[in-house]
Design an enzyme around this catalytic site. Structure first.
Site, PDB file in Angstrom:
ATOM      1  N   HIS A   1       0.841  -1.198   0.000  1.00  0.00           N
ATOM      2  CA  HIS A   1       0.000   0.000   0.000  1.00  0.00           C
ATOM      3  C   HIS A   1       0.873   1.244   0.000  1.00  0.00           C
ATOM      4  CE1 HIS A   1      -3.704   2.243   0.909  1.00  0.00           C
ATOM      5  NE2 HIS A   1      -2.880   3.067   1.512  1.00  0.00           N
TER       6      HIS A   1
ATOM      7  N   ASP B   1     -14.645   3.869   6.845  1.00  0.00           N
ATOM      8  CA  ASP B   1     -13.576   4.663   6.211  1.00  0.00           C
ATOM      9  C   ASP B   1     -14.113   5.429   5.011  1.00  0.00           C
ATOM     10  OD1 ASP B   1     -10.743   5.467   5.910  1.00  0.00           O
ATOM     11  OD2 ASP B   1     -10.981   4.454   3.990  1.00  0.00           O
TER      12      ASP B   1
ATOM     13  N   ARG C   1     -13.259  13.823   5.744  1.00  0.00           N
ATOM     14  CA  ARG C   1     -11.918  14.381   5.982  1.00  0.00           C
ATOM     15  C   ARG C   1     -11.438  15.181   4.780  1.00  0.00           C
ATOM     16  NH1 ARG C   1      -8.580   9.397   6.807  1.00  0.00           N
ATOM     17  NH2 ARG C   1      -6.858  10.863   6.890  1.00  0.00           N
TER      18      ARG C   1
ATOM     19  N   SER D   1      -7.139   4.662   8.819  1.00  0.00           N
ATOM     20  CA  SER D   1      -7.797   4.519   7.518  1.00  0.00           C
ATOM     21  C   SER D   1      -7.086   3.448   6.684  1.00  0.00           C
ATOM     22  CB  SER D   1      -7.764   5.882   6.809  1.00  0.00           C
ATOM     23  OG  SER D   1      -7.989   5.765   5.447  1.00  0.00           O
TER      24      SER D   1
ATOM     25  N   LYS E   1      -8.290  -0.947   6.289  1.00  0.00           N
ATOM     26  CA  LYS E   1      -8.538  -1.554   4.979  1.00  0.00           C
ATOM     27  C   LYS E   1      -7.581  -2.718   4.734  1.00  0.00           C
ATOM     28  CE  LYS E   1      -8.366   2.567   3.219  1.00  0.00           C
ATOM     29  NZ  LYS E   1      -8.396   3.830   2.544  1.00  0.00           N
TER      30      LYS E   1
HETATM   31  N1  URA Z   1      -4.741   6.702   2.069  1.00  0.00           N
HETATM   32  C1  URA Z   1      -5.783   6.180   2.756  1.00  0.00           C
HETATM   33  O1  URA Z   1      -6.289   5.104   2.420  1.00  0.00           O
HETATM   34  N2  URA Z   1      -6.247   6.862   3.821  1.00  0.00           N
HETATM   35  C2  URA Z   1      -5.712   8.017   4.233  1.00  0.00           C
HETATM   36  O2  URA Z   1      -6.165   8.572   5.207  1.00  0.00           O
HETATM   37  C3  URA Z   1      -4.627   8.568   3.501  1.00  0.00           C
HETATM   38  C4  URA Z   1      -4.153   7.870   2.422  1.00  0.00           C
END
Ligand code: URA
Length: 441
Positions: free
Chosen positions: A82, A161, A168, A183, A187
């Site tokens: 990620h 999220d 946000r 966040s 995931k």
């Molecule tokens: N990527 C994400 O999935 N969440 C965030 O808050 C920032 C970057």
């Protein structure tokens, strides 16, 4: 429990209990808490921060707000990578095929562009016919047969999220370490991989602007992943300038294809190999030297290219465009931006290049906007390169003639040209593991 009291506690710098955090997260996921109160608590968290315990509780509550993906039915080590978001970051298109060619199972859920940053799904969808909205059955079948698939998040994965991120984005509360860590990690945990590699970006084009902030974010996420029983590591990589030369969608696929063909920009190739070899290392494929050798072999032998083409076909795409990238969507207008003076490139501000790329049609102004797959920016000169006045330093790819003057003004403001060559900049700053940080600068 009253959300008003939670806001007051956080506003005064107090810590929220596990139960209070669950109340907040579930209330957001089910739309039971008014958005003004959600926003107020997010802003209080932005100012006051969270303890490690609060951040872990927030992550776990978010993970449990929807369904999770059990990958245990799939063979081998399930690995995930990620990036915290960047400009020109097309490494997933290279790393996932390398890792799969070297024997890992890459069942990857990716996202769309956010703000000035690009998204893997948008890039992949510039390949004619390719679908990223896969049913769970299709996703599993493709991973089983190809060793990799890249798809959009299923509808009910971490719904908290989805809601909180959208809020946000419009309340200026994205760049908060506990909010980003929860966040991302909610995931990653819900998506089910055993091995998680985080690419934490630092610099003008990243959410984390300093190495200290990036290290703190990396440490927070690694601790959450390891506590949840997943092998987790982070690398901190540069995002002061775009990665590679291409910024956009089809143009980034073309550049990733060049790397898979053994060509392409040095920084992109180097970073992709590092990420691939770290994934192999985390999955127990040997020491770091061995893993780098395995990753390099998967790339140079053409095995990674074959994996990528197999995935493209399995997801409905036309893989002939990967072998001949002139068949990818091409921009109606190409416009060269010329160097205003002689010298050396000393800055190409990544965030501004990302914004320019969006203005040209490669990104969205607001949620749901259509994007132009052919649009973007192709840099001709990068940090440290010598330039002559009047020489092209970038080519704009677009269908929006009216956007060109403002895009060019912004681009030129983002580039600095100095009289002497600048000092070399690091590509990789540090590696963060559960036991500590190894710094390379
Ligand atoms: N990527 C994400 O999935 N969440 C965030 O808050 C920032 C970057």
């Amino acid at each position: 429990m009253r959300i008003y009291d939670l806001i007051t506690t956080k506003k005064r710098g107090g810590a929220l209990t596990k139960e209070e955090i669950e109340f907040f997260v579930n209330g957001c996921a089910r739309d039971e808490i008014p958005r003004e109160q959600q926003s107020a608590l997010l802003m209080a968290i932005w100012f006051r921060g969270m303890t490690d315990e609060e951040t872990t509780n927030l992550t776990l509550a978010m993970e449990r707000s929807g369904e999770t993906i059990g990958l245990s039915a799939l063979p081998g080590v399930k690995a995930d990578k990620h990036s915290t978001g960047g400009v020109g970051d097309k490494t997933t298109l290279i790393v996932a095929p390398i890792a799969a060619a070297a024997g890992l199972t890459m069942a990857k859920m990716s996202g769309r562009g956010l703000g000035h940053t690009g998204g893997t799904l948008d890039k992949l969808e510039s390949i004619p016919g390719l679908r990223t909205e896969l049913s769970r059955e299709e996703f599993f079948r493709i991973v089983k047969t190809c060793g990799l698939a890249v798809a959009g998040q299923t509808g009910d994965l971490v719904p908290a999220d989805k809601k909180l991120y959208a809020l946000r984005d419009v309340t200026s509360t994205v760049d908060s370490i506990p909010l980003i860590a929860s966040s991302v990690m909610s995931k990653k945990l819900a998506a089910g991989a055993n091995v998680i590699l985080l690419d934490v970006k630092v610099g003008s084009g990243a959410f984390m602007k300093t190495a200290e902030e990036a290290e703190k974010l990396a440490q927070t996420m690694v601790a959450i992943g390891e506590a949840a029983g997943r092998r987790t590591e982070a690398v901190i990589t540069d995002m002061d300038a775009p990665l590679g030369f291409a910024v956009g969608n089809a143009t980034e696929v073309a550049e990733a294809s060049a790397v898979l063909h053994g060509e392409g920009p040095r920084d992109l190739r180097e970073e992709s190999l590092l990420l691939s070899s770290e994934l192999l290392y985390l999955a127990g494929h040997g020491d770091r030297e061995t893993c780098m050798r395995l990753a390099t072999e998967a790339l140079t032998s053409g095995a990674a290219l074959e994996k990528f083409c197999a995935m493209v076909r399995a997801q409905g795409g036309d893989d002939s465009v990967i072998r001949d990238t002139s068949l990818l969507p091409q921009a109606k207008i190409t416009h060269d931006v010329l160097a205003p003076t002689d010298g050396y490139i000393t800055k190409t501000d990544a965030e501004s290049v990302g914004v320019v790329s969006c203005m040209l049609g490669a990104g969205r102004e607001k949620y749901g906007d259509a994007i132009d797959p052919a649009a973007g920016v192709l840099l001709k000169k990068k940090y440290g390169d010598a330039v002559k006045k009047g020489e092209p330093i970038a080519t704009f790819l677009t269908a929006r003639e009216d956007a060109l003057p403002e895009a060019e003004r912004r681009f030129l403001a983002a580039v600095s040209i100095g009289k002497t060559p600048p000092a070399p900049r690091p590509l990789i700053y540090a590696r963060v593991e559960k036991d500590g940080i190894e710094r390379f600068t």
